[in-house]
Design an enzyme around this catalytic site. Structure first.
Site, mmCIF file in Angstrom:
data_model
loop_
_atom_site.group_PDB
_atom_site.id
_atom_site.type_symbol
_atom_site.label_atom_id
_atom_site.label_comp_id
_atom_site.label_asym_id
_atom_site.label_seq_id
_atom_site.Cartn_x
_atom_site.Cartn_y
_atom_site.Cartn_z
ATOM 1 C CG ASN A 19 -0.316 0.086 2.525
ATOM 2 O OD1 ASN A 19 0.895 0.266 2.618
ATOM 3 N ND2 ASN A 19 -1.101 -0.050 3.587
ATOM 4 C CB ALA A 25 3.708 -5.980 9.769
ATOM 5 C CB SER A 47 7.290 -3.360 12.186
ATOM 6 O OG SER A 47 7.937 -2.347 11.455
ATOM 7 C CB SER A 83 8.787 -9.953 15.542
ATOM 8 O OG SER A 83 9.556 -9.116 16.365
ATOM 9 C CE1 TYR A 97 5.696 -5.789 14.477
ATOM 10 C CE2 TYR A 97 7.353 -6.318 16.120
ATOM 11 C CZ TYR A 97 6.919 -6.335 14.808
ATOM 12 O OH TYR A 97 7.698 -6.917 13.842
ATOM 13 C CE LYS A 115 4.906 -8.790 12.445
ATOM 14 N NZ LYS A 115 4.911 -9.023 10.992
ATOM 15 C CG ASN A 134 17.286 -5.798 16.827
ATOM 16 O OD1 ASN A 134 16.867 -6.671 17.572
ATOM 17 N ND2 ASN A 134 17.067 -4.519 17.037
ATOM 18 N NE ARG A 153 12.836 2.387 21.494
ATOM 19 C CZ ARG A 153 13.290 1.974 20.312
ATOM 20 N NH1 ARG A 153 13.614 2.864 19.389
ATOM 21 N NH2 ARG A 153 13.447 0.705 20.048
ATOM 22 N N GLY A 175 9.022 -0.312 26.428
ATOM 23 C CA GLY A 175 8.864 -1.561 25.679
ATOM 24 C C GLY A 175 10.162 -2.220 25.262
HETATM 25 N N1 UFG Z 1 18.004 3.013 20.205
HETATM 26 C C1 UFG Z 1 18.680 4.146 20.639
HETATM 27 N N2 UFG Z 1 18.673 5.243 19.839
HETATM 28 C C2 UFG Z 1 18.035 5.273 18.623
HETATM 29 C C3 UFG Z 1 17.352 4.117 18.192
HETATM 30 C C4 UFG Z 1 17.354 3.006 19.002
HETATM 31 O O1 UFG Z 1 19.254 4.163 21.720
HETATM 32 O O2 UFG Z 1 18.073 6.320 17.962
HETATM 33 C C5 UFG Z 1 18.046 1.801 21.041
HETATM 34 C C6 UFG Z 1 16.677 1.249 21.385
HETATM 35 O O3 UFG Z 1 16.141 1.901 22.517
HETATM 36 C C7 UFG Z 1 17.009 -0.219 21.598
HETATM 37 C C8 UFG Z 1 18.137 -0.498 20.599
HETATM 38 O O4 UFG Z 1 18.692 0.790 20.296
HETATM 39 O O5 UFG Z 1 17.513 -0.406 22.891
HETATM 40 C C9 UFG Z 1 17.652 -1.129 19.317
HETATM 41 O O6 UFG Z 1 16.536 -0.369 18.859
HETATM 42 P P1 UFG Z 1 15.891 -0.537 17.399
HETATM 43 O O7 UFG Z 1 14.761 0.431 17.335
HETATM 44 O O8 UFG Z 1 16.952 -0.454 16.365
HETATM 45 O O9 UFG Z 1 15.366 -2.017 17.410
HETATM 46 P P2 UFG Z 1 14.367 -2.753 18.409
HETATM 47 O O10 UFG Z 1 15.199 -3.749 19.153
HETATM 48 O O11 UFG Z 1 13.539 -1.845 19.219
HETATM 49 O O12 UFG Z 1 13.317 -3.365 17.401
HETATM 50 C C10 UFG Z 1 13.550 -4.446 16.584
HETATM 51 C C11 UFG Z 1 12.610 -4.380 15.398
HETATM 52 C C12 UFG Z 1 11.178 -4.522 15.850
HETATM 53 C C13 UFG Z 1 11.041 -5.761 16.685
HETATM 54 C C14 UFG Z 1 12.013 -5.736 17.817
HETATM 55 C C15 UFG Z 1 11.969 -7.016 18.613
HETATM 56 O O13 UFG Z 1 12.778 -3.155 14.727
HETATM 57 O O14 UFG Z 1 10.352 -4.623 14.727
HETATM 58 O O15 UFG Z 1 13.340 -5.612 17.317
HETATM 59 O O16 UFG Z 1 12.048 -6.684 19.947
HETATM 60 F F1 UFG Z 1 9.805 -5.829 17.215
#
Ligand code: UFG
Length: 326
Positions: free
Chosen positions: A32, A74, A76, A116, A140, A144, A169, A281, A283
């Protein structure tokens, strides 16, 4: 063999389309374009449509025949899912049910699903294998996991074969630098680190310094997007041998803290990367690292980008490329 790639204009889906086309598959992307990009669809044909539009889906399946479906579409973002769960349940669960029902009506029996690590919630083991309890801590992850349960029941009742691939990741970019990660706004760590190098005024924030990890920052298992796509190809073959609904964890099995990622990015870019500390952050689990032994054996899957430098180098090659023409 004709593959329908839902979400083929997004980050991981677009790499999948390019790989499938390169391997000689006929490919149709259905997207989409809410977060994906038409420019990212390198090959095959693009149908712009929405999984919530049941009539549009019926048309799609009536117009052509597909041998398998790969489903990357999705919403995400964990934080957004906490604030706007209705969007997540509707898009990720109802949209997927519509897709599965269109497949049933058309007699398409093979499905590869982007699941995920978020289905596991807070880890109770250092490394997460497929026997780890699945107790999501955000909407989220719930969406899944719900789809994984639907797939289990659809295998029994309707003979729909599926493989759910639980990404840890996703990171990196197409080794030819023809594709990469392009979100707006960008929330993921590695693109934000690299964007901070290209645009120092933008700054880099680290969320949380007091996690129970060696340096106090969150630890993640970064797996190259190309390796994720390879696992999808292997999953297609696997379903021919093993009917039913299956799930595999995909990661490199090695965790890196945020500070380790920044240090590695400094080496790859040759630039010092300043950052500022921010509160945690919502979650974010402290540590998420996969045990992907089962995928390695059952799918005969071997990640090619086992080293974080290589992953960062491909991402850096993409981000530093001029944006014109993307
Ligand atoms: N982080 C920072 N600064 C940023 C971005 C991220 O400190 O600018 C931190 C986040 O708080 C986290 C880590 O870096 O501790 C990784 O964050 P990401 O957003 O890169 O990835 P996530 O682990 O949150 O998310 C990924 C996928 C999601 C999935 C998740 C599973 O993007 O789709 O893993 O827990 F759900």
């Amino acid at each position: 063999m004709h593959i329908l790639v839902c979400g083929g204009a997004g980050y991981i889906g677009s790499h999948m389309v390019k790989m499938l086309v390169g391997e000689g598959y006929e490919v149709t992307t259905f997207d989409n374009l809410s977060t994906g990009h038409a420019w990212a669809v390198h090959g095959g044909r693009l149908v712009v449509g929405d999984l919530l539009d049941e009539a549009g889906l019926r048309q799609l399946f009536a117009a052509q025949s597909f041998d398998a479906v790969m489903h990357f579409s999705a919403k995400s973002l964990v934080g957004e899912s906490v604030r706007q769960p209705a969007q997540y349940y509707r898009n990720n669960v109802v949209g997927t049910l519509n897709l599965l029902d269109a497949m049933r009506a058309a007699g398409v029996k093979r499905f590869v699903f982007s699941s995920s690590a978020a289905t596991f919630g807070n880890p109770v083991a250092d490394r997460i294998d497929e026997s780890h309890p699945q107790q999501p801590i955000n909407p989220y992850g719930e969406t899944k996991l719900m789809v994984e349960h639907v797939l289990r029941d659809y295998a029994v009742a309707y003979g729909l074969h599926s493989v759910s691939l639980r990404y840890f990741n996703a990171a990196g970019a197409d080794p030819d630098a023809a594709l990469g990660e392009e979100h707006d706004p960008e929330t993921h760590l590695i693109p934000n680190v690299l964007k901070a190098v290209l645009d120092p005024g933008r700054g880099l924030k680290i969320f949380g310094s007091d996690y129970p990890t060696p340096d106090g920052t969150c630890v993640r298992d970064y797996i190259h997007v190309h390796d994720l796509c390879r696992a999808h190809l292997q999953a297609l073959h696997f379903m021919d041998r093993e009917p039913g609904a299956h799930g595999f964890n995909l990661g490199n099995g090695r965790g890196f803290s945020i500070l380790e990622i920044i240090r590695a990015a400094e080496q790859v870019t040759g630039t010092s990367i300043p950052f500022e500390w921010q509160p945690r952050r919502a979650g974010d689990p402290p540590v998420l690292v996969a045990d992907a032994t089962l995928a390695r054996t059952a799918l005969a899957w071997q990640p090619a980008f086992g080293n974080i430098q290589q992953i960062l180098e491909t991402a850096w090659a993409w981000h530093r490329k001029p944006a014109a023409g993307r």
